[in-house]
Design a protein around this motif. Structure first.
Motif, short mmCIF file in Angstrom:
data_model
loop_
_atom_site.label_atom_id
_atom_site.label_comp_id
_atom_site.label_asym_id
_atom_site.label_seq_id
_atom_site.Cartn_x
_atom_site.Cartn_y
_atom_site.Cartn_z
N ASP A 113 15.22 -49.91 63.21
CA ASP A 113 16.13 -49.19 64.04
C ASP A 113 16.31 -47.93 63.41
N LEU A 114 16.26 -46.97 64.12
CA LEU A 114 16.21 -45.53 63.49
C LEU A 114 17.33 -44.84 64.96
N VAL A 120 26.40 -42.71 64.10
CA VAL A 120 25.40 -41.23 63.45
C VAL A 120 25.44 -39.79 63.89
N ALA A 215 27.58 -49.56 55.86
CA ALA A 215 27.18 -48.65 55.76
C ALA A 215 26.73 -47.30 54.97
N VAL A 219 26.04 -46.11 50.88
CA VAL A 219 25.55 -44.46 51.19
C VAL A 219 26.74 -43.41 49.67
N PHE B 8 20.52 -50.85 58.28
CA PHE B 8 19.49 -49.84 58.03
C PHE B 8 19.46 -48.81 58.12
N GLY B 9 19.67 -48.74 59.85
CA GLY B 9 19.13 -47.07 60.46
C GLY B 9 20.35 -46.12 60.38
N LEU B 10 21.99 -47.49 60.17
CA LEU B 10 22.86 -46.03 59.86
C LEU B 10 23.15 -45.45 58.77
N ILE B 11 22.20 -46.53 57.66
CA ILE B 11 21.77 -45.78 56.55
C ILE B 11 21.08 -44.56 56.01
N PHE B 12 20.03 -45.04 56.75
CA PHE B 12 19.20 -44.48 56.76
C PHE B 12 19.54 -42.61 57.50
N TRP B 13 20.84 -42.38 58.12
CA TRP B 13 20.70 -41.39 58.67
C TRP B 13 22.67 -40.73 58.28
#
Lengths: 352, 167
Positions: A113-114, A120, A215, A219, B8-13
Motif C-alpha cells: 500500500d503506497l 503523506v 512512521a 524515518v 510501510f506506505g508512509l515510511i516509503f513516502w
C-alpha cells in the motif's frame, strides 16, 4: 483590570452560546460522541482528508490510493468511501484485522500500500512550504549584496533561526567538521518544526498529525542513525567493538553487545520522544475541545461552564503546543548533533 | 490501531519526501545562507579590524603632529635662547673690546703724558741748570775765578735743584 475584563468577555460569550445546542436540535436526541473515533480519527492516518461535516454531510478531499498488487493500481479514495468496494479492495471495517486499511475483499489480506494518505499529502504540502521558504531566503542572498545590505523580509526572519541552530547547537555539539552535517541537521530541524507547527493549525493544509506519527519519526531517526554510523570515525567503531574496558568484559562480548545496542537505542529514543510528545499534544488539545461535545447533553449550565473551561484550556494548550513544536524540533536537532559529534570524537591520547 | 506500528506506505513516502527536501535544501538552501552569513560576519570582522587600524593610524598621526609641534616649539625656544645668548655675548664682547680700547687709549695717553712730563722736566732742568749756571756765572764771574772746586759746587747745587720736586 484587563484580565478581569477578558474573563468577563469570555463568560459572556459562553453564556450566549448556551442556548445554541438546544436550539439546533430541539427534538432529536444527539448521537453519543464516540471519543475513541473522535480522537483517533483526528490523530490517525486516513485515505481521505476529512475537513468537516456540515448537516451530516462529510466534506473531505479524496486522495490517491496506490496499490502494488501484481501491477500498480491507482484510484481515488472516494471509491472506497463508506465501506465501498472497488477493484476487489475495500477499507477494513472496525474490529477486523488491518482496521482502517485497504485490504483485499477476497481474503482480507493487505496489498503493498503506497497510497498518498492524509499524512503523506500533509507531508507534501508542508515540504513544499518549507522548500519555498528556504529557497526564497537563499534567493535573497543571491540577489542582494549581502555584504552591504541588512537582510529584509523572509531572510531577516529565517536567518537568526538558522544561525542560532547552526552556531549554538550544531557547531557546539558536532565539533570541528560541523559543516558537513549542518545541512542535514538544519533540514531536520526545519522539517520537524514546520510539520509540528502545521499540525497545530486546525484547518485544511494543517491539522494532520504528521510528526506524531511513528512512521515519520522512524524515518527521521533512521536518517540520523545513518548520519551517525556512515560517517563515524575509527575511534567510534573501536569504542563500540573493542572498548577500553577490562579484557573479560570484551572476551565474552558484554560491552560490545551493550554498545551495539546503544547504537540503536539512541535513534530509537529520538523516534519515540518526538512521536510521543507530538501525539500527546494533539490528544490533549482534542480532549480539551471534546469537553464541549461530551457535556452537550448534560444541560446548558454544565455545558456552558465546561465550554468556557475548554476554551481557556484550549488556548493554554495551543500556546504550550507552540512551545513544544519548537522545543521538540530543537531537541531532535540537538541530540542528533550530539550523536554525530560522539561519532567524531578524537581521544586525547591519540598520537598522529 | 496502527498508532505504534509504522505503516510501510508512509515510511516509503516519508523517505522519498524527506530525501527530496534534504537534497534540495542541502544543495540550494542552507549552504547558500550559512555561507553568505559567514562571509558577512568575516567581512564585518575585517571591517572592524580595518576601522581599528584606521583609528590607530589617525591617533598615531595626531600624536606625531603633536610631537612635531612640540619639537618645533622646543627648537624655536632653543633658537631664541641661542640668539639671545649670541646677542648677550656680542654685547659683552663689544663692551669688553671698548673697555680694552679705552684702557689702551688711556694708557697711551698716560704714557704720552708721562713722557711729555719727563721731557718737559728734563728741559726745565737743563734750562734751570743752564740758567742757574748763567746766573751763577754772572754773579760769581766777577768775584770768583773759575776753579774746579767752584765748578763741583755748582754741579752739586744744580743737581739738588733738579732733583727737588717741582711744585
Amino acid at each position: 483590570m484587563r484580565p478581569n475584563r477578558l474573563t468577563v468577555l469570555l463568560l459572556l460569550v459562553a453564556v450566549f452560546l448556551l442556548p445554541l445546542p438546544a436550539a439546533a436540535s430541539p427534538q432529536e436526541e444527539a448521537p453519543a460522541v464516540d471519543m475513541n473515533e473522535y480522537i483517533f480519527g483526528h490523530i490517525g492516518d486516513a485515505y481521505e482528508w476529512h475537513i468537516t461535516t456540515i448537516n451530516g454531510k462529510d466534506i473531505s478531499i479524496p486522495l490517491l490510493c496506490i496499490l502494488i498488487d501484481g501491477g500498480v493500481q491507482v484510484f481515488s479514495s472516494a471509491r472506497l468511501e463508506h465501506g465501498g468496494e472497488y477493484r476487489g479492495y475495500r477499507i477494513a471495517a472496525k474490529g477486523q484485522p488491518h482496521e482502517g486499511k485497504i485490504v483485499r475483499v477476497s481474503d482480507g489480506s493487505r496489498p503493498v500500500d503506497l497510497s498518498v494518505t492524509k499524512n503523506v499529502f500533509g507531508l507534501i504540502i508542508d515540504s513544499i512550504i518549507l522548500v519555498v521558504l528556504i529557497l526564497l531566503c537563499a534567493r535573497w542572498y543571491k540577489k542582494h549584496d549581502y555584504l552591504k545590505e541588512a537582510p529584509k523580509g523572509l531572510a531577516a526572519l529565517l536567518e537568526p533561526v538558522i544561525m542560532t541552530i547552526e552556531n549554538d547547537v550544531i557547531k557546539e555539539a558536532v565539533g570541528p567538521d560541523y559543516k558537513r552535517f549542518s545541512p542535514y541537521l538544519l533540514t531536520a530541524f526545519f522539517f520537524i518544526l514546520i510539520n509540528n507547527l502545521m499540525g497545530i493549525v486546525p484547518v485544511f493544509p494543517g491539522g494532520a498529525n504528521i510528526t506524531g506519527n511513528i512512521a515519520v519519526t522512524f524515518v527521521l531517526a533512521l536518517f540520523t542513525f545513518l548520519m551517525v554510523n556512515l560517517f563515524g570515525n575509527k575511534h567510534y567503531w573501536k569504542d563500540i567493538l573493542w572498548p577500553d574496558v577490562p579484557l573479560f568484559l570484551k572476551a565474552i562480548p558484554i560491552m560490545p553487545a551493550i554498545e551495539i545496542l546503544g547504537m540503536f537505542t539512541k535513534p530509537f529514543s529520538l523516534m519515540v520522544r518526538l512521536f510521543a510528545n507530538m501525539l500527546a499534544g494533539h490528544i490533549m488539545l482534542l480532549s480539551a475541545v471534546a469537553l464541549i461535545f461530551l457535556t452537550a447533553k448534560m444541560g446548558p449550565l454544565l455545558n456552558g461552564s465546561l465550554s468556557f473551561v475548554a476554551v481557556v484550556l484550549g488556548i493554554f494548550l495551543d500556546c504550550l503546543e507552540l512551545l513544544v513544536a519548537f522545543i521538540q524540533a530543537y531537541v531532535f536537532t540537538m541530540l542528533s548533533s550530539v550523536f554525530i559529534g560522539l561519532a567524531h570524537q578524537h581521544p586525547e591520547n591519540e598520537t598522529h | 490501531m496502527s498508532l505504534i506500528t509504522p505503516d510501510f506506505g508512509l515510511i516509503f513516502w516519508m523517505v522519498v519526501i524527506f530525501g527530496v527536501v534534504f537534497f534540495i535544501l542541502a544543495k540550494f538552501g542552507f549552504p547558500v545562507i550559512t555561507k553568505a552569513v559567514q562571509k558577512r560576519s568575516e567581512h564585518i570582522a575585517d571591517s572592524l579590524k580595518a576601522a581599528e587600524l584606521a583609528r590607530q593610524s589617525v591617533q598615531e598621526a595626531a600624536l606625531q603632529r603633536e610631537q612635531m609641534l612640540e619639537q618645533t616649539r622646543a627648537e624655536q625656544g632653543k633658537i631664541m635662547q641661542e640668539a639671545s645668548k649670541t646677542k648677550d655675548a656680542m654685547l659683552a664682547e663689544a663692551r669688553q673690546k671698548a673697555q680694552e680700547e679705552a684702557a689702551e687709549i688711556l694708557r697711551g695717553a698716560r704714557e704720552e703724558i708721562a713722557a711729555e712730563k719727563e721731557s718737559a722736566l728734563r728741559d726745565i732742568r737743563t734750562e734751570v741748570s743752564a740758567l742757574s749756571l748763567a746766573v751763577a756765572e754772572k754773579i760769581v764771574r766777577k768775584e770768583l775765578e773759575e776753579t774746579p772746586e767752584q765748578l763741583a759746587l755748582l754741579d752739586r747745587l744744580s743737581d739738588e735743584v733738579s732733583s727737588a720736586p717741582i711744585n
